[in-house]
Design a protein around this motif. Structure first.
Motif, mmCIF file in Angstrom:
data_model
loop_
_atom_site.group_PDB
_atom_site.id
_atom_site.type_symbol
_atom_site.label_atom_id
_atom_site.label_comp_id
_atom_site.label_asym_id
_atom_site.label_seq_id
_atom_site.Cartn_x
_atom_site.Cartn_y
_atom_site.Cartn_z
ATOM 1 N N GLY A 27 -17.041 48.986 33.570
ATOM 2 C CA GLY A 27 -16.474 48.635 34.864
ATOM 3 C C GLY A 27 -17.199 49.311 36.016
ATOM 4 N N HIS A 28 -17.669 50.537 35.798
ATOM 5 C CA HIS A 28 -18.421 51.226 36.853
ATOM 6 C C HIS A 28 -19.727 50.489 37.151
ATOM 7 N N ASP A 80 -10.540 51.117 35.212
ATOM 8 C CA ASP A 80 -9.474 51.024 34.209
ATOM 9 C C ASP A 80 -9.003 49.582 34.045
ATOM 10 N N GLU A 81 -8.806 48.890 35.153
ATOM 11 C CA GLU A 81 -8.376 47.488 35.096
ATOM 12 C C GLU A 81 -9.428 46.635 34.398
ATOM 13 N N PHE A 82 -10.684 46.924 34.686
ATOM 14 C CA PHE A 82 -11.787 46.184 34.067
ATOM 15 C C PHE A 82 -11.788 46.410 32.560
ATOM 16 N N GLY A 83 -11.659 47.672 32.143
ATOM 17 C CA GLY A 83 -11.637 47.985 30.719
ATOM 18 C C GLY A 83 -10.455 47.351 30.012
ATOM 19 N N LEU A 84 -9.310 47.305 30.685
ATOM 20 C CA LEU A 84 -8.115 46.702 30.097
ATOM 21 C C LEU A 84 -8.323 45.205 29.863
ATOM 22 N N THR A 120 -11.362 40.954 24.074
ATOM 23 C CA THR A 120 -12.039 41.241 22.807
ATOM 24 C C THR A 120 -11.102 41.134 21.612
ATOM 25 N N TYR A 121 -9.880 41.657 21.748
ATOM 26 C CA TYR A 121 -8.953 41.720 20.616
ATOM 27 C C TYR A 121 -7.783 40.745 20.727
ATOM 28 N N GLY A 122 -7.554 40.196 21.908
ATOM 29 C CA GLY A 122 -6.382 39.355 22.096
ATOM 30 C C GLY A 122 -5.125 40.159 22.348
ATOM 31 N N HIS A 123 -5.268 41.467 22.500
ATOM 32 C CA HIS A 123 -4.150 42.357 22.825
ATOM 33 C C HIS A 123 -4.735 43.662 23.361
ATOM 34 N N VAL A 124 -3.871 44.549 23.839
ATOM 35 C CA VAL A 124 -4.356 45.785 24.464
ATOM 36 C C VAL A 124 -3.772 47.031 23.798
ATOM 37 N N ALA A 125 -3.392 46.922 22.537
ATOM 38 C CA ALA A 125 -2.912 48.110 21.827
ATOM 39 C C ALA A 125 -4.001 49.180 21.835
ATOM 40 N N GLY A 126 -3.612 50.419 22.064
ATOM 41 C CA GLY A 126 -4.559 51.526 22.087
ATOM 42 C C GLY A 126 -5.138 51.825 23.451
ATOM 43 N N ALA A 127 -4.820 50.998 24.447
ATOM 44 C CA ALA A 127 -5.425 51.174 25.768
ATOM 45 C C ALA A 127 -5.084 52.521 26.389
ATOM 46 N N THR A 128 -3.885 53.011 26.131
ATOM 47 C CA THR A 128 -3.447 54.262 26.764
ATOM 48 C C THR A 128 -3.478 55.457 25.812
#
Length: 282
Positions: A143-144, A199-203, A209-217
């Motif tokens: 994102g940076h 952070d928004e970009f990575g989310l 990539t995975y179809g979900h965001v488990a593990g993001a935090t």
């Protein structure tokens, strides 16, 4: 014989109040000039080709390349990065050569360098417990690059220092600005808004990539409980507790699903066993 009267000056010295007003006007003028130039820099950033950042990286990246060695760990990290890169729009991957440098040191940090390079330390991998949270951090660093944060930070830093040096007449400082700016760029902190955008970009990349965001935090939540820890990540990134709260709010607002996390690739799980660089054939 009485002495002749000395004529009074028609221009009495300015009062303290007048001096303060003049000083305030002068400071306001400097701030206004810096603000206008900063606005101009931000508007021109998008016109600067990625090759300029890569030339900046040519000054900084070799220092890290000397500490890194080709290894299965570095190869796996680059494979994961390539999966994220596939989700980038063409304008953010064109003329780019994203890659990871793995440094087998205990430093707990990951950072983006100008020149499309992400540095990942062994100490950081020791703290990661799933592929998803690792990909979130890699996506954050991408994102940076997407937002051209290195050029923005360098431009603002040089702009402010140049303005100050100019108004105080320090010619020597003007000559050393470019070199000193590049030397400190790799160690600098991005602004709060830049970190939030990354952070928004990575989310988003994690979701794509995975179809979900488990593990993001997960990684940030774990860091928030490491009180008193001397981690470079904490000094170069925002408060992990606040990041967790904000990411959780974004996940809820965007209705991102949460599913099962993917385990780390085996050789990344074993990366903490590497205490010094090991040479591997290309």
């Amino acid at each position: 014989m009485p002495s002749p009267d000395i004529p009074q000056s028609r221009n009495p010295p300015p009062s303290n109040r007048q001096l303060l007003i003049l000083l305030g006007l002068f400071i306001s003028f400097i701030v206004g000039v810096i603000w206008l130039l900063n606005l101009l820099i931000n508007s021109l950033i998008g016109l600067i080709p990625p090759s300029v950042e890569q030339k900046l990286g040519a000054v900084i990246v070799p220092v890290y390349e000397q500490q890194a060695q080709p290894s299965p760990t570095q190869e796996t990290l680059n494979q994961l990065l390539a999966r994220l890169e596939k989700q980038l729009p063409p304008e953010q991957s064109k003329q780019r050569d994203y890659r990871v440098l793995y440094l087998p040191e205990d430093t707990v940090n990951a950072l983006a360098l100008p020149g499309d390079v992400i540095v990942v330390y062994a100490g950081f991998l020791k703290q990661v417990e799933s592929e998803n949270e690792l990909m979130m951090v890699l996506g954050h660093e991408l994102g940076h690059f997407a937002h051209r944060d290195h050029l923005r930070s360098l431009g603002r830093r040089l702009l402010v220092r140049t303005a100050i040096a100019y108004f105080v007449g320090d010619v020597g400082a003007l000559e050393s600005l470019a070199i000193s700016g590049l030397a400190t760029l790799s160690k600098s902190k991005f602004s709060q808004s830049q970190e939030q955008q990354a952070d928004e970009f990575g989310l988003r990349l994690l979701q794509q990539t995975y179809g979900h965001v488990a593990g993001a935090t997960d990684f940030f939540a774990r860091m928030s409980h490491k009180r008193g820890a001397s981690w470079d990540f904490l000094s170069s990134h925002p408060s992990p507790g606040k990041r967790v709260t904000r990411l959780q709010r974004l996940i809820k607002e965007q209705n991102y699903p949460l599913k099962e996390r993917s385990p780390l690739p085996e050789n990344l799980n074993q990366s903490h066993l590497i205490s010094s660089p090991v040479e591997y054939p290309y």
